[in-house]
Design a protein around this motif. Structure first.
Motif, short mmCIF file in Angstrom:
data_model
loop_
_atom_site.label_atom_id
_atom_site.label_comp_id
_atom_site.label_asym_id
_atom_site.label_seq_id
_atom_site.Cartn_x
_atom_site.Cartn_y
_atom_site.Cartn_z
N ILE A 22 0.86 -1.18 0.00
CA ILE A 22 0.00 0.00 0.00
C ILE A 22 0.91 1.24 0.00
CG2 ILE A 22 -1.88 1.22 1.14
CD1 ILE A 22 -1.31 -2.17 2.43
N PRO A 23 1.09 1.90 -1.15
CA PRO A 23 1.96 3.08 -1.19
C PRO A 23 1.29 4.28 -0.56
CG PRO A 23 0.95 2.70 -3.33
CD PRO A 23 0.52 1.56 -2.46
N SER A 24 2.10 5.18 -0.02
CA SER A 24 1.58 6.42 0.55
C SER A 24 1.15 7.36 -0.57
CB SER A 24 2.65 7.10 1.41
OG SER A 24 3.77 7.44 0.61
N PRO A 25 0.28 8.33 -0.27
CA PRO A 25 -0.18 9.26 -1.32
C PRO A 25 0.95 10.00 -2.03
CG PRO A 25 -1.62 9.42 0.57
CD PRO A 25 -0.48 8.53 0.98
N ASP A 26 2.04 10.33 -1.29
CA ASP A 26 3.14 11.05 -1.93
C ASP A 26 4.13 10.13 -2.63
OD1 ASP A 26 4.63 9.91 0.12
OD2 ASP A 26 5.18 11.81 1.07
N GLY A 27 3.92 8.82 -2.54
CA GLY A 27 4.79 7.86 -3.21
C GLY A 27 6.14 7.66 -2.56
N GLN A 28 6.38 8.29 -1.39
CA GLN A 28 7.69 8.21 -0.76
C GLN A 28 7.78 7.19 0.38
OE1 GLN A 28 9.72 11.98 -0.03
NE2 GLN A 28 8.18 13.04 -1.26
N SER A 29 6.67 6.57 0.70
CA SER A 29 6.66 5.53 1.73
C SER A 29 5.74 4.41 1.27
CB SER A 29 6.16 6.09 3.08
OG SER A 29 6.93 7.17 3.52
N ARG A 30 5.84 3.28 1.94
CA ARG A 30 4.92 2.19 1.62
C ARG A 30 4.74 1.28 2.82
NH1 ARG A 30 7.79 -2.53 -2.04
NH2 ARG A 30 9.56 -2.96 -0.65
N ILE A 31 3.60 0.59 2.81
CA ILE A 31 3.32 -0.44 3.79
C ILE A 31 3.30 -1.77 3.05
CG2 ILE A 31 1.64 -1.36 5.44
CD1 ILE A 31 0.48 1.53 5.57
N VAL A 43 5.04 -3.99 7.47
CA VAL A 43 6.39 -3.47 7.39
C VAL A 43 6.33 -2.10 6.71
CG1 VAL A 43 8.70 -3.80 6.44
CG2 VAL A 43 7.41 -5.77 7.29
N THR A 44 6.86 -1.08 7.36
CA THR A 44 6.89 0.26 6.76
C THR A 44 8.28 0.56 6.24
OG1 THR A 44 7.42 1.39 8.85
CG2 THR A 44 5.10 1.05 8.34
N GLU A 45 8.32 1.25 5.11
CA GLU A 45 9.59 1.63 4.49
C GLU A 45 9.45 3.01 3.89
OE1 GLU A 45 10.04 -1.36 1.51
OE2 GLU A 45 10.82 -2.87 2.91
N GLY A 46 10.58 3.71 3.73
CA GLY A 46 10.58 5.01 3.07
C GLY A 46 10.62 6.16 4.05
N ARG A 47 10.06 7.29 3.61
CA ARG A 47 10.16 8.53 4.38
C ARG A 47 9.55 8.42 5.77
NH1 ARG A 47 7.19 13.17 5.21
NH2 ARG A 47 5.47 12.41 3.92
N ILE A 48 8.48 7.64 5.93
CA ILE A 48 7.83 7.54 7.24
C ILE A 48 8.73 6.86 8.27
CG2 ILE A 48 6.70 5.30 6.82
CD1 ILE A 48 4.26 6.42 8.35
N GLY A 49 9.68 6.03 7.82
CA GLY A 49 10.55 5.31 8.73
C GLY A 49 10.35 3.81 8.59
N SER A 50 11.31 3.07 9.11
CA SER A 50 11.28 1.62 9.00
C SER A 50 10.77 0.99 10.28
CB SER A 50 12.69 1.08 8.69
OG SER A 50 13.16 1.60 7.46
N VAL A 63 -6.76 -0.57 6.29
CA VAL A 63 -5.75 0.45 6.59
C VAL A 63 -5.96 1.66 5.69
CG1 VAL A 63 -4.07 -0.51 4.95
CG2 VAL A 63 -3.26 0.79 6.91
N GLN A 64 -5.58 2.86 6.22
CA GLN A 64 -5.64 4.07 5.40
C GLN A 64 -4.49 5.00 5.75
OE1 GLN A 64 -8.42 7.16 6.23
NE2 GLN A 64 -8.45 7.95 4.14
N TRP A 65 -3.79 5.45 4.71
CA TRP A 65 -2.78 6.49 4.87
C TRP A 65 -3.45 7.84 5.11
CZ3 TRP A 65 2.41 6.25 5.26
CH2 TRP A 65 3.09 5.12 4.79
N SER A 66 -2.77 8.71 5.86
CA SER A 66 -3.23 10.10 5.96
C SER A 66 -2.92 10.82 4.64
CB SER A 66 -2.52 10.82 7.12
OG SER A 66 -1.13 10.89 6.88
N PRO A 67 -3.68 11.86 4.30
CA PRO A 67 -3.45 12.56 3.03
C PRO A 67 -2.05 13.14 2.89
CG PRO A 67 -5.59 13.15 3.93
CD PRO A 67 -4.89 12.35 4.99
N ASP A 68 -1.40 13.50 4.02
CA ASP A 68 -0.05 14.06 3.93
C ASP A 68 1.04 13.00 4.03
OD1 ASP A 68 -0.11 13.37 6.61
OD2 ASP A 68 0.01 15.42 7.36
N SER A 69 0.66 11.73 4.09
CA SER A 69 1.59 10.59 4.08
C SER A 69 2.44 10.49 5.34
CB SER A 69 2.52 10.65 2.85
OG SER A 69 1.78 10.64 1.66
N LEU A 97 9.04 7.62 14.70
CA LEU A 97 7.86 6.82 14.45
C LEU A 97 7.20 6.44 15.77
CD1 LEU A 97 6.62 5.84 11.79
CD2 LEU A 97 7.69 3.62 12.18
N VAL A 98 5.89 6.71 15.86
CA VAL A 98 5.14 6.51 17.10
C VAL A 98 3.94 5.62 16.81
CG1 VAL A 98 3.75 7.67 18.87
CG2 VAL A 98 5.89 8.71 18.09
#
Length: 206
Positions: A22-31, A43-50, A63-69, A97-98
């Motif tokens: 599931i990619p984030s809206p900005d394309g810089q992170s993924r689940i 597993v999270t990867e990218g800008r949001i953190g690992s 699951v749902q990403w926030s609009p600002d990723s 990451l929290v």
């Protein structure tokens, strides 16, 4: 999704035993969602953190990403279609990451509004973001089986997941009117007892 009209269902992970990205809206992170033994792993990867997070491996997680990723929520399903469902929110707060689990605060606010044969906690699920990565709409549902009056009915809550605070409560009617674009098929199809609670009574309880 089941509870949320805007969520991504993870049913295929449970049913087909396949991973789902599931990619984030900005394309810089993924689940990356996958099954490992008896648990659902995100597993999270990218800008949001690992991170590697484990959840109950039920068939109806979403699951749902926030609009600002910067965050996402997951409704995990432990047990099957009736429940139990619980809400977890994951995101970057002050550069780290929290993980927050606001179900207990929502359940406490929901309380015990109906009679039941046996005490039972409500199902808690996410509906959608209201303020990007800051405020979230969630619901608490009377489990939809014949243990309690008003089975399947719900109330919705505007929450600040990071401070674990309920900011506002909405009746079922208010939630359907104000947030119909977020409310999924299960809550929308529930009986509405706001104006006449007696219509949703189980006779043996009264």
């Amino acid at each position: 999704g089941l509870f949320s009209e805007v969520a991504t269902p993870l049913t295929s992970v449970f049913v087909d035993h396949k991973s789902l990205t599931i990619p984030s809206p900005d394309g810089q992170s993924r689940i990356l969602a996958r099954q490992e033994g008896d648990v659902l792993v995100l597993v999270t990867e990218g800008r949001i953190g690992s991170s590697k997070l484990e959840f109950a491996d039920g068939p109806n997680a979403e699951v749902q990403w926030s609009p600002d990723s910067n965050a996402f929520w997951i409704t995990e399903n432990n047990g099957g279609i009736t429940g139990l469902y619980q809400l977890t929110v994951v995101g970057r707060v002050n550069g780290r990451l929290v993980v927050r689990r606001p179900s207990s605060a929502i359940s406490k606010t929901f309380g015990h509004p109906v009679r039941c044969f046996e005490p039972e906690p409500p199902n808690v699920a996410g509906l959608g973001w209201l303020e990007p990565s800051h405020e979230l709409l969630a619901l608490a549902e009377v489990p939809p089986h014949s243990n309690c009056d008003g089975m399947g009915t719900f109330r919705a809550y505007r929450i600040d997941p990071w401070r674990m605070r309920v900011l506002k409560t909405y009746t079922q009617s208010e939630a359907e009117e104000l947030f119909g674009n977020l409310v999924g098929p299960r809550p929308l199809n529930a009986a509405n007892c706001d104006h006449d609670p007696t219509a949703c009574y189980i006779p043996q309880l009264h």
